[in-house]
Design an enzyme around this catalytic site. Structure first.
Site, mmCIF file in Angstrom:
data_model
loop_
_atom_site.group_PDB
_atom_site.id
_atom_site.type_symbol
_atom_site.label_atom_id
_atom_site.label_comp_id
_atom_site.label_asym_id
_atom_site.label_seq_id
_atom_site.Cartn_x
_atom_site.Cartn_y
_atom_site.Cartn_z
ATOM 1 N N GLU A 41 74.543 96.974 15.933
ATOM 2 C CA GLU A 41 74.488 96.981 17.489
ATOM 3 C C GLU A 41 73.492 97.894 18.103
ATOM 4 O O GLU A 41 73.171 98.889 17.445
ATOM 5 C CB GLU A 41 75.820 97.310 17.817
ATOM 6 C CG GLU A 41 77.038 96.168 17.459
ATOM 7 C CD GLU A 41 78.313 96.573 18.139
ATOM 8 O OE1 GLU A 41 79.043 95.573 18.229
ATOM 9 O OE2 GLU A 41 78.540 97.723 18.631
ATOM 10 N N LYS A 90 83.697 92.761 25.201
ATOM 11 C CA LYS A 90 82.879 91.667 25.331
ATOM 12 C C LYS A 90 83.879 90.544 25.871
ATOM 13 O O LYS A 90 84.839 90.542 25.340
ATOM 14 C CB LYS A 90 82.201 91.320 24.037
ATOM 15 C CG LYS A 90 81.180 92.270 23.267
ATOM 16 C CD LYS A 90 80.932 92.117 21.885
ATOM 17 C CE LYS A 90 80.251 93.276 21.601
ATOM 18 N NZ LYS A 90 80.153 93.452 20.000
ATOM 19 N N GLU A 144 76.038 111.139 23.838
ATOM 20 C CA GLU A 144 74.760 110.132 23.795
ATOM 21 C C GLU A 144 74.372 110.230 25.157
ATOM 22 O O GLU A 144 75.032 110.390 26.144
ATOM 23 C CB GLU A 144 75.131 108.738 23.418
ATOM 24 C CG GLU A 144 75.108 108.411 21.970
ATOM 25 C CD GLU A 144 75.304 107.142 21.532
ATOM 26 O OE1 GLU A 144 75.513 106.187 22.591
ATOM 27 O OE2 GLU A 144 75.223 106.756 20.254
ATOM 28 N N GLY A 160 86.094 100.081 22.632
ATOM 29 C CA GLY A 160 85.696 100.626 23.962
ATOM 30 C C GLY A 160 86.660 101.707 24.357
ATOM 31 O O GLY A 160 86.650 102.197 25.188
ATOM 32 N N LYS A 178 81.712 110.106 23.434
ATOM 33 C CA LYS A 178 82.310 109.161 22.507
ATOM 34 C C LYS A 178 83.067 109.718 21.232
ATOM 35 O O LYS A 178 82.542 110.499 20.887
ATOM 36 C CB LYS A 178 81.262 107.955 21.947
ATOM 37 C CG LYS A 178 80.378 107.384 22.961
ATOM 38 C CD LYS A 178 79.139 106.708 22.535
ATOM 39 C CE LYS A 178 79.704 105.333 22.122
ATOM 40 N NZ LYS A 178 78.234 104.576 21.799
ATOM 41 N N TYR A 189 73.421 108.295 28.461
ATOM 42 C CA TYR A 189 73.810 107.028 28.777
ATOM 43 C C TYR A 189 72.810 106.181 29.385
ATOM 44 O O TYR A 189 71.944 106.568 30.236
ATOM 45 C CB TYR A 189 75.186 107.270 30.106
ATOM 46 C CG TYR A 189 75.585 106.072 30.576
ATOM 47 C CD1 TYR A 189 76.320 105.058 29.777
ATOM 48 C CD2 TYR A 189 75.480 105.547 31.895
ATOM 49 C CE1 TYR A 189 76.955 104.185 30.331
ATOM 50 C CE2 TYR A 189 75.666 104.488 32.377
ATOM 51 C CZ TYR A 189 76.541 103.808 31.657
ATOM 52 O OH TYR A 189 77.086 102.422 32.293
ATOM 53 N N ILE A 190 72.541 105.198 28.672
ATOM 54 C CA ILE A 190 71.422 104.384 29.008
ATOM 55 C C ILE A 190 71.868 103.449 30.250
ATOM 56 O O ILE A 190 72.913 102.734 30.204
ATOM 57 C CB ILE A 190 71.097 103.337 27.762
ATOM 58 C CG1 ILE A 190 71.077 103.825 26.528
ATOM 59 C CG2 ILE A 190 69.852 102.570 28.301
ATOM 60 C CD1 ILE A 190 69.558 104.789 26.414
ATOM 61 N N ARG A 242 82.097 94.247 9.445
ATOM 62 C CA ARG A 242 83.322 93.211 9.006
ATOM 63 C C ARG A 242 82.613 92.010 9.844
ATOM 64 O O ARG A 242 81.664 92.109 10.729
ATOM 65 C CB ARG A 242 84.751 93.457 9.860
ATOM 66 C CG ARG A 242 84.142 94.086 11.288
ATOM 67 C CD ARG A 242 85.367 94.100 11.988
ATOM 68 N NE ARG A 242 85.404 95.008 13.068
ATOM 69 C CZ ARG A 242 84.694 94.671 14.259
ATOM 70 N NH1 ARG A 242 84.483 93.224 14.401
ATOM 71 N NH2 ARG A 242 84.446 95.376 15.217
HETATM 72 P P1 ADP Z 1 82.891 100.388 20.388
HETATM 73 O O1 ADP Z 1 82.701 100.751 19.113
HETATM 74 O O2 ADP Z 1 84.250 100.990 21.054
HETATM 75 O O3 ADP Z 1 83.051 99.128 20.654
HETATM 76 P P2 ADP Z 1 80.319 101.058 21.129
HETATM 77 O O4 ADP Z 1 79.641 102.224 20.769
HETATM 78 O O5 ADP Z 1 79.890 99.867 20.475
HETATM 79 O O6 ADP Z 1 81.989 101.400 21.223
HETATM 80 O O7 ADP Z 1 80.047 100.644 22.576
HETATM 81 C C1 ADP Z 1 80.368 99.681 23.359
HETATM 82 C C2 ADP Z 1 79.861 99.387 24.720
HETATM 83 O O8 ADP Z 1 79.787 100.612 25.525
HETATM 84 C C3 ADP Z 1 78.358 98.951 24.602
HETATM 85 O O9 ADP Z 1 78.051 97.647 24.112
HETATM 86 C C4 ADP Z 1 77.988 99.464 25.944
HETATM 87 O O10 ADP Z 1 78.149 98.454 26.942
HETATM 88 C C5 ADP Z 1 78.588 100.939 25.990
HETATM 89 N N1 ADP Z 1 77.720 101.942 25.603
HETATM 90 C C6 ADP Z 1 78.070 102.558 24.556
HETATM 91 N N2 ADP Z 1 77.217 103.544 24.548
HETATM 92 C C7 ADP Z 1 76.260 103.377 25.508
HETATM 93 C C8 ADP Z 1 75.288 104.328 25.833
HETATM 94 N N3 ADP Z 1 74.718 105.363 25.268
HETATM 95 N N4 ADP Z 1 74.747 104.011 27.273
HETATM 96 C C9 ADP Z 1 75.321 103.148 27.802
HETATM 97 N N5 ADP Z 1 76.222 102.370 27.351
HETATM 98 C C10 ADP Z 1 76.712 102.531 26.330
#
Ligand code: ADP
Length: 451
Positions: free
Chosen positions: A275, A237, A200, A165, A158, A202-203, A292
């Site tokens: 989040e 979303k 990270e 996203g 990331k 990946y969950i 925000r």
């Molecule tokens: P952004 O800042 O681009 O919105 P986020 O870190 O909030 O990115 O992640 C957006 C979405 O990506 C999460 O809601 C989830 O669906 C997916 N995601 C992010 N990190 C993980 C992870 N470590 N494992 C599984 N899904 C992830």
């Protein structure tokens, strides 16, 4: 309290903020680009100032022009909405220097949380559970791969500066690590001008559960419960609801307390969202904090009866929160569908154009946050989200029924929208039964879901 607030945004969120100002007896100033001269926010505000051409970098992202508009009109505070400059610490800092109140946290707090790798590091220090991975940003692809090999595949790489996203890639196997890492890094460089990355675990098939918090300038922080935002397409979303069917009262309390702890760790103020990802074993992990107001804030407003924009304004003016945690009750159920000008059968291609016919649903518990009107031409320049349809009812089943009815009534002609797609999602048995996670939409689109 402020006499006049400038809204550094456009579209439905600008309209939402103008309305809140009006209800509070505060004058509002809209800023608009040349292409937005007939936009609803331009027309609804008490004053409107043209700040440049359509391209966001020459208007909605141009700090100098926005600050000039505030000083010319005598606005003493600026609400940034979401997107554009809302998470830009330089903007918050510039306002601090000009003695204009930024309705949000301080530039320092934005910096702390805006860099996601740094936020991870601060949260680890504060004892908040984060997804296993690198401590902060990685220094090289080799170091990143070493961490990935240690935590085990799949992993997600990331961008520290990421958002919307973008700048993230799932890596299923070590063979593809380098290529996926460099693709994500390139995307990050292009989108954010910053190629720092972190890793990270990946969950698999998690729920996206986020907590709304409010923090005043006097050290008082409360949470307003969760939003389930697991229905996503490409990490963006699509439908959000509150409360989440996956959360027990006990878990809500635990996650809410963790969200408060996260906010307190950085002495956060104003509205924010913490989040988390929630796995199948009900373990939750911090992923990021948004400093925000969020697109999906209305579902929280519906189930708590608290107006988040007004709270943001009151907090920014220095007023203490009148809410105690024990005052905040979550009752009933709310769902929000994001209505986008896009064509799902053409790969969700944007569909700007003129709205020739419009019928907005109404009735008890139905809310439409939008900036569209009949005859309005949606410009191709900005985000494709044109409305948010929000419903509220006594329980989830009734809320789904109400949303289906409201969607059935909504007519937008002249452009393509995702209305039918939203209806199909709501009508799916797995969604109705609450059996869904962040992989739902992708499986739905690939016809991989069991009925
Ligand atoms: P952004 O800042 O681009 O919105 P986020 O870190 O909030 O990115 O992640 C957006 C979405 O990506 C999460 O809601 C989830 O669906 C997916 N995601 C992010 N990190 C993980 C992870 N470590 N494992 C599984 N899904 C992830």
């Amino acid at each position: 309290m402020f006499d006049k607030i400038l809204i550094a945004n456009r579209g439905e969120i600008a309209v939402r903020i103008i309305r809140a100002c009006r209800e509070m007896g505060i004058q509002s100033v809209a800023v608009y680009s040349e292409i937005d001269k007939d936009a609803l926010h331009t027309q609804l505000a008490d004053e409107a100032v043209c700040i440049g051409p359509a391209q966001a970098r020459d208007s909605y992202l141009d700090m100098k022009r926005i600050i000039s508009a505030a000083s010319v009109t005598g606005a003493t505070a600026i609400h940034p909405g979401f997107g554009f400059l809302s998470e830009n610490s330089k903007f918050a800092k510039a306002l601090e220097e000009c003695h204009i109140t930024f309705i949000g946290p301080t530039s320092e707090m934005i910096d702390k949380m805006g860099n996601k790798a740094e936020a991870r590091r601060s949260m680890i220090e504060a004892g908040i559970p984060v997804v296993p991975g690198s401590e902060g940003k990685v220094s090289s692809v080799e170091q990143a791969k070493e961490i990935a090999n240690k935590i085990g595949y799949p992993v997600i790489v990331k961008a520290s500066a990421g958002g919307g996203g973008r700048g993230m890639r799932i890596v299923m196997h070590s063979d593809e690590f380098e290529s996926q890492f460099s693709t994500a890094q390139m995307e990050a460089k292009n989108a954010f001008g910053d190629n720092s990355m972190y890793v990270e675990k990946y969950i698999q098939n998690p729920k996206h559960i986020e907590f709304q918090i409010l923090a005043d300038h006097h050290g008082h922080v409360v949470h307003l419960g969760e939003r389930d935002c697991s229905l996503q397409r490409r990490h963006q979303k699509v439908i959000e609801e509150a409360p989440s069917k996956a959360i027990t009262k006990k878990l809500r309390q635990k996650m809410g307390e963790t969200a408060i702890k996260a906010a307190k760790a950085i002495e956060y103020r104003n509205a924010g969202t913490v989040e988390f990802l929630l796995d199948k074993d009900q373990q939750f992990y911090f992923i990021e904090m948004n400093t925000r107001i969020q697109v999906e804030h209305p579902v929280t407003e519906m189930v708590t009866g608290i107006d988040l924009i007004k709270e943001q304004i009151k907090i920014a003016s220095g007023k203490p929160l009148f809410l105690k945690q024990s005052d905040i009750e979550i009752s009933g159920h709310a769902i929000e569908c994001r209505i986008n000008a896009e064509n799902p059968s053409k790969g969700f291609a944007p569909s700007p154009g003129t709205i020739e016919q419009l019928h907005i649903p109404g009735g008890n518990g139905i809310r439409v946050d939008s900036a569209m009107y009949q005859g309005y031409t949606i410009p191709p320049t900005y985000d494709s989200m044109i409305a948010k349809l929000i419903v509220y009812d006594k329980d989830r089943k009734s809320a789904i029924g109400k949303m289906k009815s409201a969607i059935g009534e909504l007519i937008i002609q002249g452009i393509d929208t995702n209305i039918d797609f939203q209806y199909d999602l709501l009508n799916h048995k797995a969604f109705i039964e609450g059996r869904y996670d962040t992989s739902f939409i992708e499986s739905f689109l690939n016809n991989q879901l069991k009925a």
